[in-house]
Design a protein around this motif. Structure first.
Motif, mmCIF file in Angstrom:
data_model
loop_
_atom_site.group_PDB
_atom_site.id
_atom_site.type_symbol
_atom_site.label_atom_id
_atom_site.label_comp_id
_atom_site.label_asym_id
_atom_site.label_seq_id
_atom_site.Cartn_x
_atom_site.Cartn_y
_atom_site.Cartn_z
ATOM 1 N N GLU A 583 0.760 6.171 -7.938
ATOM 2 C CA GLU A 583 0.924 4.714 -7.859
ATOM 3 C C GLU A 583 -0.414 4.030 -7.559
ATOM 4 N N LEU A 584 -1.229 4.635 -6.704
ATOM 5 C CA LEU A 584 -2.546 4.059 -6.418
ATOM 6 C C LEU A 584 -3.433 4.070 -7.661
ATOM 7 N N ILE A 587 -2.340 1.175 -9.769
ATOM 8 C CA ILE A 587 -2.811 -0.099 -9.209
ATOM 9 C C ILE A 587 -4.284 -0.304 -9.523
ATOM 10 N N PRO A 604 5.847 -2.163 -10.374
ATOM 11 C CA PRO A 604 5.805 -1.042 -9.423
ATOM 12 C C PRO A 604 6.829 0.032 -9.764
ATOM 13 N N ARG A 611 8.474 -0.232 -1.760
ATOM 14 C CA ARG A 611 7.489 -0.005 -0.699
ATOM 15 C C ARG A 611 6.110 0.211 -1.304
ATOM 16 N N SER A 612 5.097 -0.045 -0.496
ATOM 17 C CA SER A 612 3.735 0.277 -0.905
ATOM 18 C C SER A 612 3.536 1.791 -0.812
ATOM 19 N N SER A 614 1.458 3.562 0.909
ATOM 20 C CA SER A 614 1.309 4.005 2.301
ATOM 21 C C SER A 614 2.641 3.978 3.030
ATOM 22 N N ASP A 615 3.427 2.910 2.829
ATOM 23 C CA ASP A 615 4.726 2.813 3.493
ATOM 24 C C ASP A 615 5.697 3.881 2.990
ATOM 25 N N TYR A 616 5.574 4.231 1.713
ATOM 26 C CA TYR A 616 6.485 5.235 1.168
ATOM 27 C C TYR A 616 6.219 6.608 1.787
#
Length: 770
Positions: A583-584, A587, A604, A611-612, A614-616
């Motif tokens: 995902e990063l 982005i 997304p 969630r982002s 990091s949050d995931y």
């Protein structure tokens, strides 16, 4: 000391002659490579042995040559194109055998010093003569780089072909497994060579200077392939074993082979009640009738359309039952016939009844009271029928994989089934209920037999073990080890005093019952000790985790064992890290396209639930139970541990996650200490975490201290307002509750008395019937 290269493929064998002059290596290359060995001499001098001559080099050696023990001598092309399997010198060192991965062995003669010198002189002389005939002016001979041939001044150079000469090539009938020179050489021959073939034969050849002759071949005893079935006669005096192409009759007491009969691929067999004949079911679907006394096959009957998987005798002794994968169960009767022109009668069989099944038949078994017949099918079930009417009686289902073997006890109360799911199931034959399911073997259970007139049973499996069980108490009594490969078959004597097993290692083993008593508890302790030792050998020892003291009784401690939950948690964290990394990247690619002017809406990943990245990952780590966190991180690879450390900076900014971040950082540092301090990419992350974590922990500590002070202040205020101390608030609350409960009980008693008075008043006004 020295690394030597030169082979273009794997080196399969290496050997050195007894005098340590030459070292030979064999690979898949078309040639054998030879090296000379250099030895250390007195006074710091080096001595190299070349063809029996000790050449001493005086003075200091160069630094690069100080540790050179082996020097390249040359190569010899082989006759066969197959790879080399074994190279061996004999004890005297005058012969070299080269076995290839096939049917041939090349024998090379190692010439002595004088012979090799004469051969080198003749070679050089022939070469000079060829050059002189061609009109060559230059008499000096240029050496070959690969073989080292030539003459340098007056020095004679001996090459590999001058020392090693092809003598003989031995060709065996089957593929050769291994070779060995005999320690003593027979008279009038150079040496004796023993070959072991892949058909269980042992051949010994006598090597002479002009020819090679086979002197001994051990081929009488034993099977050439794996044993698929064994059967004992009714009086336990004969043993029949079937294999790929032969049926053998043995004396089980002495172990001697009495008869060998050529046959098809026998999968099952039994003795006829008179023990004069034997019946064999083959892979081709035929039934072979064998005369035991003469060792001949009397008749071959086309019984089934496919392989005969099982044969079971009918207790009345008049016939037997066969089962095949052609879905048929056939019943046969014994008959005697006399051929025209012959005086003697011989046994034959006739087909009586047939029972069609819905799937492949793997095993058939008949109860000793001739009441039931059990049929195991490929659909993992066992069907039980009445033997006389062939009506359906029971269906035994519960195995996860097909049943490969089964047997019925002598009293017809129990039936045991062994399956490819590694389990033994003990069933009651009266109602078809499963008494017990036992995880019996580490691989498929191949055969199971009851001991006659008991509920004890033996089982064998692909794990090479023989196990002895008590079917009433469902206990393992003994474990017998000895076979080197899968065990296919089993037979128990009528008295239960010995057991015979046949294996894929082509051996038949007899296990005798001894008079020595054994205790079940001791056997259990032995098995537990073996399990513990294996666990200790396979356990991962962590050198960096702190040695904590044992917790007190009732205290909660860390889980010290890997469980299914910890493995699942590790997989979920790894999956979350991979998904977040992808995902990063998406982005970053979107930002690049946006900077170029290609404005597109970023979509997304739906699996991340909004969630982002990091949050995931934080959500996946937070879902791990506190007691399982250490074992979960223990199974995390180092590459994923580095990814996880990079997220701790963002998580440390969340107040309620500071404790989790500190635990994760501490555990990862302890587990991967050596790798982290030697990985340059980890240093910036560790330096950043060092400053952030100290500051965040200090903030949490200040917050907790402030809250504790506020709680103390509130405690003092409550104590001033109340007539009791704050520490007695709980006692006062209990007193209030007890008073309230007493009041409620008093009210209920008053109401009950009033109701009784009303009932008495009504009864006094009414009539009473007698």
């Amino acid at each position: 000391m020295q690394i030597i290269s030169g082979h273009h493929s794997e080196i399969w064998s290496i050997d050195i002659d007894p005098e340590e002059r030459y070292l030979v290596t064999g690979s898949a290359d078309p040639e054998l490579r030879f090296y000379t060995v250099k030895h250390d001499a007195m006074d710091g001098q080096s001595a190299s042995i070349v063809n029996g001559m000790v050449v001493v080099n005086n003075g200091d050696l160069p630094a690069q040559n100080k540790w050179e023990v082996l020097s390249h001598f040359g190569e010899i092309n082989r006759q066969s194109k197959d790879r080399v399997a074994t190279v061996r010198f004999n004890i005297s060192g005058n012969l070299l055998a080269c076995q290839v991965a096939g049917k041939t062995v090349e024998i090379l003669r190692v010439l002595d010093e004088d012979e090799s010198k004469r051969k080198a002189k003749r070679r050089i002389k022939r070469k000079k003569e060829k050059k002189s005939t061609k009109g060559a002016i230059d008499v000096t001979e240029n050496g070959d780089a690969s073989h080292g041939t030539g003459e340098e001044g007056n020095k004679l150079v001996v090459t590999v072909p001058d020392v090693f000469k092809l003598l003989q090539t031995i060709r065996a009938s089957k593929k050769i497994c291994s070779i060995c020179f005999c320690p003593t050489s027979p008279k009038n021959s150079l040496a004796a060579l023993a070959l072991s073939l892949n058909n269980n034969l042992l051949e010994i050849y006598s090597i002479e200077s002009s020819s090679t002759t086979k002197t001994v071949a051990i081929e009488i005893q034993g099977h050439r392939a794996d044993i698929r079935s064994v059967a004992l006669s009714s009086d336990n005096t004969l043993l029949m074993s079937t294999s790929h192409s032969a049926v053998k009759i043995w004396n089980p007491s002495t172990g001697s082979c009495l008869r060998t009969v050529d046959s098809g691929y026998g999968l099952c067999g039994l003795f006829v009640p008179s023990n004069k004949y034997a019946i064999v079911g083959t892979k081709a679907g035929t039934i072979e009738i064998i005369d035991v006394s003469s060792g001949t096959c009397v008749q071959v009957v086309e019984a089934h359309g496919s392989s005969v998987q099982s044969i079971a005798a009918i207790p009345d002794g008049k016939g037997f039952v066969t089962g095949s994968i052609d879905h048929d169960v056939k019943f046969w009767e014994y008959q005697t016939t006399q051929k025209p022109g012959e005086d003697s009668k011989h046994l034959t069989v006739s087909h009586v009844r047939n029972m069609k099944m819905n799937d492949d038949v793997l095993v058939v078994a008949v109860s000793p009271d001739a009441k039931y017949i059990a049929v195991a099918l490929l659909d993992c079930t066992v069907k039980v029928f009445f033997l006389d009417s062939l009506k359906f009686f029971l269906s035994l289902y519960g195995h996860k994989l097909p049943v490969l073997c089964m047997d019925i006890s002598s009293d017809a109360d129990l039936i045991v089934s062994g399956s490819a799911d590694k389990n033994l199931k003990i069933w009651g034959l009266d109602f078809g209920d499963c008494h017990k399911s036992i995880f019996a073997h580490a691989d498929s259970v191949m055969a199971v037999k009851f001991v006659r007139n008991t509920h004890y049973m033996f089982s064998v499996g692909k794990d090479r073990l023989v196990k002895y069980w008590d079917a009433d108490k469902f206990e393992l009594l003994l474990t017998l080890e000895g076979h080197h490969a899968e065990i296919w078959c089993l037979s128990v004597s009528n008295r239960g005093d010995f057991v015979v097993t046949g294996s894929h290692d082509r051996s038949i083993r007899r296990w005798d019952r001894t008079e020595e008593p054994f205790f079940i508890e001791e056997e259990k302790e032995k098995r537990l000790e073996e399990m513990l030792e294996s666990d200790f050998d396979n356990a991962y020892e962590n050198r960096y985790t702190s040695k904590e003291e044992l917790p007190e009784e009732g205290a909660v401690a860390l889980a010290g064992k890997k469980t299914q939950e910890t493995i699942t948690a590790t997989d979920s964290i790894i999956e979350a890290l991979d998904m977040a990394e992808a995902e990063l990247k998406r982005i970053a690619e979107h930002e690049v396209e946006k900077a170029r002017g290609k404005v597109m809406d970023f979509q997304p990943n739906i699996l991340m639930l909004g969630r982002s990245p990091s949050d995931y990952v934080l959500h996946a780590v937070s879902n791990v139970h506190t007691n399982d966190l250490e074992q979960t991180l223990l199974a995390l690879p180092f590459s994923d541990a580095l990814k996880l450390l990079s997220y701790l900076k963002e998580w440390a900014l969340i107040p309620d996650k500071v404790e989790l971040v500190c635990r994760v950082a501490t555990l990862l540092l302890q587990l991967h200490h050596n790798q982290l301090i030697t990985t340059p990419a980890a240093r910036p992350v560790l330096t950043l975490l060092k400053d952030i974590l100290h500051a965040r922990v200090k903030e949490c500590k200040d917050t907790l201290g402030f809250n504790l002070a506020a709680m103390d202040h509130l405690k003092q205020l409550m104590a001033l307002k109340s007539d009791a101390l704050f520490r007695d608030a709980k006692t006062k609350l209990l007193e209030i509750r007890s008073r309230y409960s007493q009041r409620v009980e008093a009210r209920t008693e008053i109401k009950g008395e009033r109701r009784k008075k009303k009932k008495q008043k009504k009864s006094s006004d009414g009539h009473i019937w007698s």
